[in-house]
Design an enzyme around this catalytic site. Sequence first.
Site, mmCIF file in Angstrom:
data_model
loop_
_atom_site.group_PDB
_atom_site.id
_atom_site.type_symbol
_atom_site.label_atom_id
_atom_site.label_comp_id
_atom_site.label_asym_id
_atom_site.label_seq_id
_atom_site.Cartn_x
_atom_site.Cartn_y
_atom_site.Cartn_z
ATOM 1 N N HIS A 105 122.945 14.157 70.503
ATOM 2 C CA HIS A 105 122.184 15.403 70.537
ATOM 3 C C HIS A 105 120.843 15.211 69.836
ATOM 4 O O HIS A 105 120.767 14.516 68.811
ATOM 5 C CB HIS A 105 122.966 16.522 69.860
ATOM 6 C CG HIS A 105 124.381 16.645 70.356
ATOM 7 N ND1 HIS A 105 124.690 17.002 71.653
ATOM 8 C CD2 HIS A 105 125.567 16.425 69.737
ATOM 9 C CE1 HIS A 105 126.008 17.002 71.800
ATOM 10 N NE2 HIS A 105 126.556 16.649 70.657
ATOM 11 N N GLU A 122 126.776 18.548 64.120
ATOM 12 C CA GLU A 122 128.131 19.060 64.273
ATOM 13 C C GLU A 122 129.112 18.277 63.401
ATOM 14 O O GLU A 122 128.770 17.252 62.809
ATOM 15 C CB GLU A 122 128.566 18.989 65.742
ATOM 16 C CG GLU A 122 128.594 17.580 66.318
ATOM 17 C CD GLU A 122 128.805 17.562 67.830
ATOM 18 O OE1 GLU A 122 128.740 18.627 68.470
ATOM 19 O OE2 GLU A 122 129.023 16.472 68.371
ATOM 20 N N HIS A 180 128.175 9.385 70.014
ATOM 21 C CA HIS A 180 129.576 9.733 69.755
ATOM 22 C C HIS A 180 130.293 10.093 71.058
ATOM 23 O O HIS A 180 129.661 10.416 72.058
ATOM 24 C CB HIS A 180 129.677 10.902 68.764
ATOM 25 C CG HIS A 180 128.992 12.152 69.252
ATOM 26 N ND1 HIS A 180 127.637 12.364 69.110
ATOM 27 C CD2 HIS A 180 129.467 13.249 69.892
ATOM 28 C CE1 HIS A 180 127.318 13.540 69.607
ATOM 29 N NE2 HIS A 180 128.407 14.095 70.107
ATOM 30 N N ARG A 200 123.765 12.884 77.739
ATOM 31 C CA ARG A 200 124.902 12.075 78.187
ATOM 32 C C ARG A 200 124.369 10.701 78.585
ATOM 33 O O ARG A 200 123.507 10.592 79.454
ATOM 34 C CB ARG A 200 125.576 12.777 79.369
ATOM 35 C CG ARG A 200 126.915 12.209 79.789
ATOM 36 C CD ARG A 200 127.479 12.959 80.995
ATOM 37 N NE ARG A 200 127.729 14.365 80.723
ATOM 38 C CZ ARG A 200 127.175 15.371 81.395
ATOM 39 N NH1 ARG A 200 126.336 15.141 82.375
ATOM 40 N NH2 ARG A 200 127.452 16.616 81.085
#
Length: 326
Positions: A105, A122, A180, A200
């Site tokens: 991200h 996150e 990740h 992605r």
Amino acid sequence: MEKLNQFVKFEPILKEKIWGGEKLVKLLEKKSTKTNIGESWEISDVEGDTSVVVNGELKGKNLKELIASFEGDLVGEKVYKEFGDKFPLLIKFIDAKEALSIQLHPHDDLAKERHNSFGKTEMWYVMQADEKANLIVGFQKDSNQEEYVQHLENTSLLDILNVDEVAKGDVYFIPTGRIHAIGAGVLLAEIQQTSDITYRIYDWNRQDSEGNFRELHTELALDAIDYQAQEQYTTSYTKSNNAASTIVSCPYFTTNVLPIDSSITVNHANKDSFVIYMCVSGAVTFKKEEETVTLHMGETVLVPAKLKEFVITPAVASELLEVYIA
């Protein structure tokens, strides 16, 4: 005008995913007839996916309406001053029957410039993991754009990425830029900034039911990746029965773990923030005067900033995640 004197529960927003499974329905008792539910968005202010209240006098109101009506009484004066009518966190449970795409991200500045969005820092708390289930987090050793692109083109990314087998209770903090992926067989709780921006980079050459490949964001990702490796990616923490212990603290959120086996009185007078509780095992009841709400494993409640003191009583030995903005 309604009064803000209640614990707030929301209707979960269930998301079908190509990699999703049945644990959210079978283990967490989410209501769906689908067999590929990958995510349960517990509290969301993402455009088009705004959470709706399911309990008490505020039933039927959505999160945007609550913030507009109650402002700092709901989210905290400091939080309201910083974020206005935008709720700053997105709270989820995730079930990966198959591995998610390898992704990352962008940070706040990049996300603002490219997508007019927050970045997406996150964290994950593993609730259940099948034998040998794993997570991909970061690089094994420091890398660079040239080496990364070479392995990406050769479909050998796993040769340079870090893969950890995981178990219940493992915690991972995922700052922006860190590559990740959640591996097959992992059920986890995710706390993140309010953002749905994902780059992605590899999706296992997977096709959907119509034979289509999902979009990759190869070029966008190149200058968003953090190529530095860490000595370890798991978050070490300790916990104490019937007391909240911090497991992650960052500018975007603080998350504590609270194991509980007897009634406790909680006081948040020192916080200028809403507090979210996610039940990751067992079942508990929250009570303030005549106001009560029960949480079972896989349920979430928002405690308004105005409600400073209440009692939590477990039905059995239980564990909660406690989330707020410091």
